[in-house]
Scaffold this motif. Structure first.
Motif, PDB file in Angstrom:
ATOM      1  N   TYR B 789       9.416-107.058 -49.390  1.00  0.00           N
ATOM      2  CA  TYR B 789       8.006-106.697 -49.513  1.00  0.00           C
ATOM      3  C   TYR B 789       7.088-107.868 -49.215  1.00  0.00           C
ATOM      4  CZ  TYR B 789       9.346-102.405 -51.937  1.00  0.00           C
ATOM      5  OH  TYR B 789       9.859-101.192 -52.260  1.00  0.00           O
ATOM      6  N   ASP B 790       5.983-107.578 -48.629  1.00  0.00           N
ATOM      7  CA  ASP B 790       4.905-108.561 -48.593  1.00  0.00           C
ATOM      8  C   ASP B 790       4.072-108.416 -49.850  1.00  0.00           C
ATOM      9  OD1 ASP B 790       5.167-110.176 -46.427  1.00  0.00           O
ATOM     10  OD2 ASP B 790       4.339-108.683 -45.030  1.00  0.00           O
ATOM     11  N   SER B 791       3.842-107.155 -50.178  1.00  0.00           N
ATOM     12  CA  SER B 791       3.142-106.895 -51.430  1.00  0.00           C
ATOM     13  C   SER B 791       3.539-105.503 -51.892  1.00  0.00           C
ATOM     14  CB  SER B 791       1.625-106.979 -51.232  1.00  0.00           C
ATOM     15  OG  SER B 791       1.243-105.953 -50.332  1.00  0.00           O
ATOM     16  N   ILE B 792       3.416-105.302 -53.168  1.00  0.00           N
ATOM     17  CA  ILE B 792       3.803-103.990 -53.681  1.00  0.00           C
ATOM     18  C   ILE B 792       2.827-103.578 -54.771  1.00  0.00           C
ATOM     19  CG2 ILE B 792       5.449-105.020 -55.306  1.00  0.00           C
ATOM     20  CD1 ILE B 792       7.187-102.531 -54.822  1.00  0.00           C
ATOM     21  N   SER B 793       2.494-102.336 -54.748  1.00  0.00           N
ATOM     22  CA  SER B 793       1.509-101.861 -55.714  1.00  0.00           C
ATOM     23  C   SER B 793       2.162-101.595 -57.053  1.00  0.00           C
ATOM     24  CB  SER B 793       0.871-100.580 -55.178  1.00  0.00           C
ATOM     25  OG  SER B 793       0.603 -99.701 -56.229  1.00  0.00           O
ATOM     26  N   MET B 794       1.489-102.012 -58.091  1.00  0.00           N
ATOM     27  CA  MET B 794       2.048-101.805 -59.416  1.00  0.00           C
ATOM     28  C   MET B 794       2.084-100.332 -59.766  1.00  0.00           C
ATOM     29  SD  MET B 794       1.169-104.822 -61.995  1.00  0.00           S
ATOM     30  CE  MET B 794      -0.503-105.248 -61.641  1.00  0.00           C
ATOM     31  N   GLY B 795       1.142 -99.604 -59.207  1.00  0.00           N
ATOM     32  CA  GLY B 795       1.146 -98.163 -59.442  1.00  0.00           C
ATOM     33  C   GLY B 795       2.424 -97.530 -58.938  1.00  0.00           C
ATOM     34  N   THR B 796       2.840 -97.974 -57.755  1.00  0.00           N
ATOM     35  CA  THR B 796       4.073 -97.433 -57.205  1.00  0.00           C
ATOM     36  C   THR B 796       5.257 -97.790 -58.089  1.00  0.00           C
ATOM     37  OG1 THR B 796       3.080 -98.014 -55.099  1.00  0.00           O
ATOM     38  CG2 THR B 796       5.370 -97.254 -55.057  1.00  0.00           C
ATOM     39  N   LEU B 797       5.262 -99.044 -58.502  1.00  0.00           N
ATOM     40  CA  LEU B 797       6.364 -99.477 -59.365  1.00  0.00           C
ATOM     41  C   LEU B 797       6.384 -98.666 -60.649  1.00  0.00           C
ATOM     42  CD1 LEU B 797       6.348-103.362 -59.067  1.00  0.00           C
ATOM     43  CD2 LEU B 797       8.089-101.784 -58.258  1.00  0.00           C
ATOM     44  N   SER B 798       5.235 -98.486 -61.197  1.00  0.00           N
ATOM     45  CA  SER B 798       5.143 -97.743 -62.449  1.00  0.00           C
ATOM     46  C   SER B 798       5.624 -96.319 -62.253  1.00  0.00           C
ATOM     47  CB  SER B 798       3.705 -97.803 -62.959  1.00  0.00           C
ATOM     48  OG  SER B 798       3.259 -96.535 -63.328  1.00  0.00           O
ATOM     49  N   GLU B 799       5.344 -95.783 -61.096  1.00  0.00           N
ATOM     50  CA  GLU B 799       5.822 -94.435 -60.798  1.00  0.00           C
ATOM     51  C   GLU B 799       7.338 -94.415 -60.627  1.00  0.00           C
ATOM     52  OE1 GLU B 799       4.240 -92.123 -57.316  1.00  0.00           O
ATOM     53  OE2 GLU B 799       2.390 -92.638 -58.425  1.00  0.00           O
ATOM     54  N   MET B 800       7.781 -95.411 -59.880  1.00  0.00           N
ATOM     55  CA  MET B 800       9.210 -95.472 -59.608  1.00  0.00           C
ATOM     56  C   MET B 800      10.030 -95.587 -60.878  1.00  0.00           C
ATOM     57  SD  MET B 800       9.621 -98.009 -56.389  1.00  0.00           S
ATOM     58  CE  MET B 800      11.376 -98.186 -56.468  1.00  0.00           C
ATOM     59  N   PHE B 801       9.549 -96.383 -61.796  1.00  0.00           N
ATOM     60  CA  PHE B 801      10.349 -96.636 -62.993  1.00  0.00           C
ATOM     61  C   PHE B 801       9.818 -95.918 -64.223  1.00  0.00           C
ATOM     62  CE2 PHE B 801      11.343 -99.976 -60.073  1.00  0.00           C
ATOM     63  CZ  PHE B 801      12.718-100.006 -60.150  1.00  0.00           C
ATOM     64  N   GLU B 802       8.842 -95.070 -63.997  1.00  0.00           N
ATOM     65  CA  GLU B 802       8.275 -94.273 -65.079  1.00  0.00           C
ATOM     66  C   GLU B 802       7.861 -95.118 -66.262  1.00  0.00           C
ATOM     67  OE1 GLU B 802      10.570 -90.867 -66.046  1.00  0.00           O
ATOM     68  OE2 GLU B 802      10.615 -90.158 -63.969  1.00  0.00           O
ATOM     69  N   LEU B 803       7.270 -96.240 -65.945  1.00  0.00           N
ATOM     70  CA  LEU B 803       6.752 -97.113 -66.992  1.00  0.00           C
ATOM     71  C   LEU B 803       5.239 -97.140 -66.847  1.00  0.00           C
ATOM     72  CD1 LEU B 803       9.223-100.053 -66.524  1.00  0.00           C
ATOM     73  CD2 LEU B 803       9.001 -98.740 -68.617  1.00  0.00           C
ATOM     74  N   GLU B 804       4.566 -97.401 -67.951  1.00  0.00           N
ATOM     75  CA  GLU B 804       3.116 -97.467 -67.870  1.00  0.00           C
ATOM     76  C   GLU B 804       2.740 -98.738 -67.109  1.00  0.00           C
ATOM     77  OE1 GLU B 804       4.170 -97.854 -71.665  1.00  0.00           O
ATOM     78  OE2 GLU B 804       5.242 -96.212 -70.704  1.00  0.00           O
ATOM     79  N   ILE B 805       1.617 -98.683 -66.493  1.00  0.00           N
ATOM     80  CA  ILE B 805       1.183 -99.830 -65.698  1.00  0.00           C
ATOM     81  C   ILE B 805       1.091-101.109 -66.527  1.00  0.00           C
ATOM     82  CG2 ILE B 805      -0.787-100.777 -64.399  1.00  0.00           C
ATOM     83  CD1 ILE B 805      -0.961 -98.251 -62.909  1.00  0.00           C
ATOM     84  N   PRO B 806       0.561-101.056 -67.738  1.00  0.00           N
ATOM     85  CA  PRO B 806       0.521-102.307 -68.527  1.00  0.00           C
ATOM     86  C   PRO B 806       1.916-102.914 -68.715  1.00  0.00           C
ATOM     87  CG  PRO B 806      -0.837-100.639 -69.551  1.00  0.00           C
ATOM     88  CD  PRO B 806      -0.151 -99.968 -68.413  1.00  0.00           C
ATOM     89  N   THR B 807       2.905-102.063 -68.929  1.00  0.00           N
ATOM     90  CA  THR B 807       4.250-102.586 -69.112  1.00  0.00           C
ATOM     91  C   THR B 807       4.737-103.275 -67.849  1.00  0.00           C
ATOM     92  OG1 THR B 807       4.567-100.530 -70.306  1.00  0.00           O
ATOM     93  CG2 THR B 807       6.462-101.971 -70.089  1.00  0.00           C
TER      94      THR B 807
END
Lengths: 341, 999
Positions: B789-807
């Motif tokens: 990745y050059d950059s990755i959105s935290m929203g995507t990560l949060s979706e991928m791992f079903e974690l809240e964005i703050p986590t």
């Protein structure tokens, strides 16, 4: 390799020139284009990956120049056909070639290599047997990988006289090597190569060069070669590991030797002390004992392998150096080009 | 054999073991029962039979050996056996008196005499004999002549008519032994077979008649001989003769054998007539034959009971005490029947009670009863039988009852025997004895019983029900001790209480804590639920022990139990703090094995507790020691590992067996392993991802790696079956950052039933686990794929791992702070921007190579060091006088400027150096002060001045060119290419250098 050795000795009979009678040592090797092409073709057809192809070089010595005019490959043989007679094969080949009026004098052999790893015991042994039988023998090392990158890599090597002597005595102990004062850089010497083609071919080449497009030459300018470097590093690392091991082995050996030396010394001292005491008491001194029996020196590790590894490491380093300097050059050039645009 | 042990024949009967154990045992087993039920007269009859059989059998055995010896003409053996026979015969005199001299005995005497005489006359043969045999022969001849004088008439009678007498006796014998109905037939059969025998085999045997008699003698004396038939192949002959007979005969003979073997039921009937007459004889026998313990006891019981106190004696305390001591004196002696002793003590207790002798004496007797109950088993390994155990519990209960009722009884171990006061008086009773020891012993016995019961049987459950009883007793004693006992005693009983509490999960308290209504099914439950929480009890008891205990062991145990209890109830912080405060980790290895086992159990429980709380790292650390050894089973005292016998002999094995923890206290090993592996997975997978190219990567958990390797080696990967396979499969999924698959492998039906459902708060643990998996998968994903990745959105990560964005944010921030992830967070767009500073694989490789080269150089230098040592004189070869003169200058120069210039090097070595002395080399550890230095001092040159002598040696050579002898050290040539010559610059302004260049 044993068989090859035999073949070499056998071929002396065929050769009219007995060993050690060269008027002047060979300073230069002149290779026919035909030989180069044959070697390349041999590898392309039979060798894959790290597999190695070998063959016999034919030619003759002219003044201080070794002319290699022809060659023929050894067939790849597997374990299955163990009854394959290499000597027979070579003799047959040479006889047949003579019939068609081709140079049939054995002047060495060629071998392909994988990332420049050819300095090995096997090569040493067989080159020794060649050179022992036919003084002017050389080994041509062909690096297909480098060649594929656009620069033909063909090198001729032979063992130095020093190494020849050591090999003759077959004494690879540290002392012997020290006495011979041989280092890895004195083991083999490279002989300069000239590739000679007939004028007709040269003309054809010029003609072809004119016709070839720019794209064909791009090969040379390719920058992404880190894979090659990685491979080299990997091999280099393996060799360094081997080297480390050898050194550790040698270290233990020297420690053992010194320990024994000390023991011996102590023993001698005790002996002399006792003897002086005895003398003062007027008793006869103790009989002399065989020291070498009491203190058997530990088995010295053979050092030849270490030398070979060192040579191989040197080789890799040269390769890497060459490669990186080329690449750096290319990079600078690319930068300049970019700046220019 | 074992059958009889199991039913409890006393060990004495073992001693009487002879060729036929079954016969001697069977009555023993029966007797045991009869002892408990009634004193049946019939039994006495059986005893007689058995005794006679036994004696006679001994005789026949001896006779057999004699006959064997006769056959091979071994006179010395013959003599020896004959002497033995005489002795044995003398021993069985009582029986002989009663039964008459057994015919087979007479037969032997006659035969032997004949035989000896025959040999004696055979001068030729005698000469051939060796010395020993000849001597034995003459002795035997004299002896037998003398001996036979006593039996002259019988022998003569026999000699007159050997066959007839044999038959006669046979008949008599058979009639005597068989039952009335069977005897005829049996007798006939035996005679017949004997006759057949004679007819068939006369030529084989040297002395046909003798054999006949012997054969019949065998059969009449003991049925077992029929079977054994080890002698002369009589067995085959027997069967041959039988098979030639008609079926009836065969049947009868079998019946005869059977009848005799089978407890001789006929004897009972037959015996009744004789019993009165025989009774006296029994007594005699009993006395004579100490070996037959049951017999003696039987007699003793029958006779002693009325004898305990002579009629009319006034039964009072001293008398009873005297009697008690009398009984106790037999304790521990060989040949004492312990069961009977217990009976006697009970009887005595009853007598004491009947006569109202007061509680003191009852208590005293009770003590002794319990003690003898414990004594009942001869060794420590054996466990109590259920009835004994019941009795023991009852006794202790009664004892406690008495003690509670009568407050004025003092008991103690240190009350001297003579200061006891047992008589009813105004003074309180003083009784010697320690109820605490008895209860402790009882507890141990209980453990032993549990250890020795198959944990998967109903029996185990039944035994386990006694646990309540045991706890009850301990509780009662605890109450008693709290009022009467000393502090130490209280500590001891508290520990017992703790030991019974710590491993039990307090469901009631748990439910209450959860706010659920406590279900009450019965009165008892109600009662229990109203009691204190076990936590409170534990706390109270343990704190008392911490404060009051003076023996280290009890406190250690109490602490461990306390921690265990805390951990079991998920009070992680309390448990951990207590563990850390106790400093037990430091010195537990000095404790005795049971405490160590307890410690291991506690650690494991602590680890599991940490896991439940989500403290994965703590859980892993706590379990590491136990799991990494691969001997968890053994370390927890939950079973023995199969090991070869060299490591452990039978004795050790017994000891180890005794240490085992009863099954109901076991910690589930699969759960333990699973918890460990899952913890290791959660730690190791992200770590592995983070250090993919690290050459010196260490493993966090060896065992986990082992499991992974095992998984990789599998040729065919099917769906996971075992718990381990599940974890391995989950790890693989996690490696890819695929948390969903990982989750489905860790938490599913199979794993639930195997592992997770074993936790009290299953749901909570599972939720925690899912969360952990998500987090760690996210980390792994970032480690593995950040280079893509050059950059990755935290929203995507949060979706991928079903974690809240703050986590997600916090995880990534943590990684960035720890320099695990080279990235930065872009707040407005909520993205992670990668920095790409991780080395490429080529760079990694170059780093590795550099490292390897470093070690190579080091090794090389070591070689060089050594070389200087050995070839110390080597460099001095070309020594020249002029150099040496120079040297003194050098030293001065070096003393000043040189040292200053080279501040970083180990100057001490330089300063102290004696340049000429090669012997000093040992002191130069630093490469800088390399041995070569000294040698070069002799040349007055500075070749090795640099700290790396080997490097600079070369360089110096080049620059100074003053080395005549240099070609001699070839090894130095290698250093020519080394790069680090940079230090050389410093030499230029060196005083000594300038001087140097002069030559």
């Amino acid at each position: 390799m044993a068989s090859r050795k035999e073949s070499a000795t056998a071929s002396t009979a065929v050769m009219a020139i007995p060993a050690g009678t060269l008027d002047s040592p060979v300073n230069q090797i002149q290779i026919e284009g035909l030989v180069v092409l044959k070697i390349i073709k041999h590898y392309q057809e039979e060798g894959q990956g790290s597999e190695v192809v070998q063959g016999v070089l034919l030619g003759l010595v002219v003044e201080d120049r070794l002319e290699i005019t022809n060659c023929f490959p050894f067939p790849q043989h597997t374990e299955d056909d163990a009854d394959f007679d290499e000597v027979q094969y070579q003799m047959e080949m040479m006889r047949s070639l003579r019939h068609v009026n081709i140079d049939h004098l054995h002047v060495g052999w060629y071998q392909s290599t994988y990332y420049g790893s050819f300095v090995s015991r096997a090569l040493l042994d067989s080159q020794f047997s060649y050179q022992h039988a036919i003084e002017e023998s050389v080994v041509l090392i062909y690096d297909p990988i480098k060649t594929a990158q656009g620069s033909l890599s063909l090198k001729a090597y032979r063992l130095t006289p020093k190494l020849m002597e050591i090999c003759k005595e077959k004494d690879f102990t540290p002392e012997a090597l020290k006495k011979a004062n041989i280092g890895f850089e004195h083991m083999v010497e490279e002989v300069p190569i000239i590739i000679k083609n007939s004028h007709l071919i040269n003309v054809l080449m010029w003609d072809l060069e004119d016709k070839s497009t720019v794209a064909d030459k791009h090969e040379l300018l390719n920058l992404s070669r880190s894979n090659h470097l990685e491979k080299s590093l990997q091999l280099l690392m393996d060799r360094v590991d081997d080297m480390s091991q050898d050194i550790v082995k040698y270290n233990t050996y020297s420690r053992n030797v010194s320990k024994q030396q000390q023991q011996k010394h102590q023993y001698v001292q005790r002996r002399t002390q006792e003897n002086t005491q005895r003398q003062s008491r007027g008793e006869p001194s103790l009989p002399e004992e065989d020291m070498s029996k009491m203190f058997k020196p530990p088995q010295a590790p053979p050092r030849m392998d270490t030398l070979l590894i060192a040579g191989q490491i040197n080789n890799y380093c040269q390769n890497v150096k060459e490669f990186t300097s080329q690449n750096l050059g290319k990079l600078f050039m690319a930068e300049a080009l970019q700046g220019h645009n | 054999m074992s059958r009889f042990f199991a039913t409890g024949s006393d060990s004495e009967s073992e001693e009487s073991s002879s060729a036929d154990e079954i016969i001697s045992k069977a009555p023993g087993g029966n007797f045991k029962q009869s002892l408990l039920i009634s004193d049946d007269e019939e039994d006495t009859k059986r005893i007689v039979r058995s005794a006679k059989d036994k004696r006679f059998e001994e005789l026949t055995n001896l006779i057999k050996t004699i006959r064997n010896a006769m056959k091979i003409r071994d006179m010395s053996k013959c003599l020896e056996d004959f002497e033995q026979l005489c002795r044995a015969f003398l021993k069985s005199k009582t029986i002989v008196d009663k039964e008459g001299v057994p015919p087979f005995y007479i037969r032997l005497l006659a035969d032997l005499e004949d035989y000896v005489n025959q040999l004696w006359e055979d001068k030729e043969g005698k000469k051939k004999m060796n010395k020993n045999n000849a001597k034995a022969l003459s002795t035997l001849r004299q002896k037998i002549r003398k001996y036979n004088r006593d039996y002259e008439t019988e022998v003569a009678a026999y000699k007159e008519n050997p066959q007839e007498s044999a038959d006669e006796e046979e008949e008599k014998e058979a009639a005597d032994s068989g039952s009335s109905s069977d005897s005829e037939e049996e007798g006939e059969e035996e005679v017949m077979s004997a006759k057949d025998f004679l007819k068939k085999k006369p030529e084989v045997i040297q002395d046909a008649s003798a054999f006949l008699k012997k054969g019949s003698g065998d059969e009449s004396s003991s049925s077992s001989d029929d079977e054994d038939g080890e002698d002369w192949g009589s067995d085959t002959v027997d069967s041959g003769s039988e098979s030639s007979d008609d079926g009836e005969g065969k049947h009868a003979s079998i019946a005869a054998v059977f009848l005799k073997k089978e407890d001789k039921p006929g004897d009972k009937k037959l015996g009744k007539k004789k019993k009165i007459k025989k009774k006296e004889r029994i007594e005699e026998e009993a006395e004579e034959e100490g070996g037959e313990a049951w017999q003696e006891v039987k007699g003793g019981m029958v006779m002693e009971k009325p004898k305990m106190f002579a009629k009319g004696t006034e039964i009072n305390v001293p008398v009873v005490v005297k009697k008690l001591n009398e009984i106790l004196q037999a304790r521990g002696k060989k040949g004492t029947d312990r069961a009977a002793q217990i009976e006697l003590l009970h009887a005595l207790a009853n007598i004491a009670a009947e006569n109202n002798l007061g509680e003191g004496i009852t208590v005293k007797i009770k003590f002794n009863i319990i003690a003898s109950l414990y004594d009942y088993n001869p060794n420590l390994a054996a466990f109590m039988k259920p009835d004994m155990w019941k009795k023991c519990l009852e006794c202790i209960d009664e004892l406690l009852d008495i003690l509670f009722e009568h407050n004025d009884i003092f008991i103690g171990e240190n009350i001297a025997e003579d200061s006891e006061s047992l008589i009813i008086s105004d003074q309180p009773f003083r009784v010697r004895g320690c109820i605490l020891t008895l209860v402790e012993r009882m507890d141990e016995e209980f453990t032993k019983i549990m250890q020795n019961t198959d944990p998967h049987s109903q029996e185990y459950v039944d035994n386990l029900k006694d646990e309540g009883h045991v706890c009850g007793i301990i509780d009662r004693l605890l109450n008693y001790m709290e009022t009467k006992g000393s502090t130490e005693e209280i500590c001891r009983i508290y520990l017992r209480r703790i030991m019974h509490t710590y491993y039990k999960f307090d469901y009631k308290a748990h439910r209450r804590a959860l706010g659920l209504p406590v279900e009450t099914k019965s009165e008892q439950d109600q009662e229990e639920s109203e009691g204190e929480d076990s936590a409170v009890i534990m706390d109270r008891l343990c704190k008392f022990i911490y404060a009051k205990d003076r023996t280290d062991r009890i406190r250690t145990c109490a602490i461990l139990c306390h921690i265990y209890h805390h951990a079991l109830h998920s009070r992680w912080y309390q448990a951990r703090d207590l563990m850390l405060m106790s400093h037990l980790q430091d010195n537990i290895q000095h404790a005795d094995p049971p405490v160590q086992i307890l410690y291991n159990r506690t650690m494991v429980q602590l680890g599991i507790c940490a896991f439940r709380q989500g403290m994965i790292k703590d859980a892993h650390n706590a379990l590491l020691d136990i799991q990494s050894s691969g001997r968890a089973k053994e370390l927890l005292g939950q079973g023995l590992l199969m090991r070869n016998m060299q490591e452990r002999n039978a004795e050790q094995e017994k000891i180890e067996k005794r240490r085992q923890v009863p099954f109901h206290m076991h910690i589930n090993l699969e759960l333990l392993e699973c918890v460990y592996l899952v913890s290791a997975m959660l730690l190791e997978i992200p770590y592995m991802a983070a250090h993919e190219f690290d050459a010196r990567r260490r493993m966090i958990s060896k065992q986990f790696h082992h499991q992974l390797r095992v998984g990789e080696r599998q040729p065919l990967l099917g769906p996971p079956e075992s718990m381990r396979e599940h974890v391995v499969a989950a790890s693989k999924a996690m490696k890819m950052g695929d948390w969903r698959t990982c989750h489905s492998f860790i938490i599913n039906e199979k794993m639930n039933s195997k592992v997770w459902d074993l936790f009290p708060e299953t749901q909570r643990v599972r939720e925690m686990l899912v969360r952990k998996i998500q987090e760690e998968s996210l980390r792994t994903y970032l480690f593995t794929y950040s280079s893509v990745y050059d950059s990755i959105s935290m929203g995507t990560l949060s979706e991928m791992f079903e974690l809240e964005i703050p986590t997600v944010h916090s995880i990534i921030s943590k990684m960035i702070i720890n320099e695990e992830l080279m990235a930065s967070l872009d707040q407005p767009t909520q993205t992670v921007v990668m920095h790409r500073t991780e080395p490429t694989s080529l760079q990694n490789m170059a780093l590795q190579l550099a490292e390897k080269l470093g070690s190579l150089v080091e090794n090389n230098e070591r070689v060089f060091d050594l070389k200087q040592g050995i070839y110390g004189g080597y460099f001095n070869r070309d020594q020249k006088g002029g150099y040496q003169q120079n040297k003194s200058y050098n030293r001065e120069g070096r003393g000043g400027g040189y040292q200053q210039n080279r501040g970083g090097y180990n100057r001490g070595g330089y300063r102290n150096q004696n340049y000429q002395n090669h012997g000093n080399q040992g002191s130069y550890q630093n490469h800088g002060n390399h041995g070569s230095y000294q040698n070069h001092g002799n040349h007055g040159s500075y070749q090795n001045q640099g700290n790396r002598g080997s490097y600079q040696n070369q360089g110096n050579r080049g620059s100074y060119g003053n080395r005549g002898n240099h070609d001699n050290h070839d090894n130095h040539d290698n250093h020519g290419n080394r790069g680090s010559y940079g230090n050389h610059g410093g030499y230029g302004n060196h005083g000594s250098y300038q001087n140097h260049s002069n030559y």
